[in-house]
Write a protein that holds these residues in place. Sequence first.
Motif, PDB file in Angstrom:
ATOM      1  N   UNK A   3     -61.604  -9.906  14.024  1.00 27.67           N
ATOM      2  CA  UNK A   3     -61.479  -9.084  14.732  1.00 27.67           C
ATOM      3  C   UNK A   3     -60.690  -9.166  16.016  1.00 27.67           C
ATOM      4  N   UNK A   4     -60.400 -10.373  16.500  1.00 30.50           N
ATOM      5  CA  UNK A   4     -59.674 -10.714  17.556  1.00 30.50           C
ATOM      6  C   UNK A   4     -58.137 -10.351  17.055  1.00 30.50           C
ATOM      7  N   UNK A   5     -57.945 -11.071  15.546  1.00 32.92           N
ATOM      8  CA  UNK A   5     -56.470 -10.695  15.266  1.00 32.92           C
ATOM      9  C   UNK A   5     -56.286  -9.425  14.898  1.00 32.92           C
ATOM     10  N   UNK A   6     -57.083  -8.526  14.556  1.00 32.09           N
ATOM     11  CA  UNK A   6     -56.861  -7.101  14.350  1.00 32.09           C
ATOM     12  C   UNK A   6     -56.824  -6.574  15.690  1.00 32.09           C
ATOM     13  N   UNK A   7     -57.510  -6.904  16.707  1.00 27.53           N
ATOM     14  CA  UNK A   7     -57.344  -6.507  18.228  1.00 27.53           C
ATOM     15  C   UNK A   7     -55.816  -6.705  18.571  1.00 27.53           C
ATOM     16  N   UNK A   8     -55.541  -7.966  18.260  1.00 26.97           N
ATOM     17  CA  UNK A   8     -54.273  -8.546  18.820  1.00 26.97           C
ATOM     18  C   UNK A   8     -53.071  -7.628  18.067  1.00 26.97           C
ATOM     19  N   UNK A   9     -53.212  -7.518  16.751  1.00 32.56           N
ATOM     20  CA  UNK A   9     -52.161  -6.803  15.924  1.00 32.56           C
ATOM     21  C   UNK A   9     -52.127  -5.234  16.597  1.00 32.56           C
ATOM     22  N   UNK A  10     -53.285  -4.835  16.983  1.00 31.49           N
ATOM     23  CA  UNK A  10     -53.186  -3.469  17.670  1.00 31.49           C
ATOM     24  C   UNK A  10     -52.478  -3.378  19.006  1.00 31.49           C
ATOM     25  N   UNK A  11     -52.928  -4.222  19.579  1.00 35.80           N
ATOM     26  CA  UNK A  11     -52.086  -4.347  21.084  1.00 35.80           C
ATOM     27  C   UNK A  11     -50.853  -4.602  21.028  1.00 35.80           C
ATOM     28  N   UNK A  12     -50.158  -5.514  20.182  1.00 40.82           N
ATOM     29  CA  UNK A  12     -48.977  -5.646  19.982  1.00 40.82           C
ATOM     30  C   UNK A  12     -47.986  -4.482  19.336  1.00 40.82           C
ATOM     31  N   UNK A  13     -48.932  -3.621  18.563  1.00 39.33           N
ATOM     32  CA  UNK A  13     -48.040  -2.457  18.061  1.00 39.33           C
ATOM     33  C   UNK A  13     -47.889  -1.295  19.127  1.00 39.33           C
TER      34      UNK A  13
END
Length: 71
Positions: A3-13
Amino acid sequence: MEEKRNAARLAASLVQPHQTLFFDCGTTTPWIIEAIDSTVPFTAVSAASRISFGMPRLVAKSFVVPAGIYP
């Protein structure tokens, strides 16, 4: 963890060229830095020394810390 990795990818996008971004110290922050497209020019600001270790990977960007500006 995923979930944290997914949140990080979303923020980075969400990072747009020439933005100034503040990175605080947090458990997801290094994953955000890792996920940012390395071709997007931006300025990073952080007082967290832990975060500064991830910034050299991001070429052609400026990293601002309280002690100065490092191109």
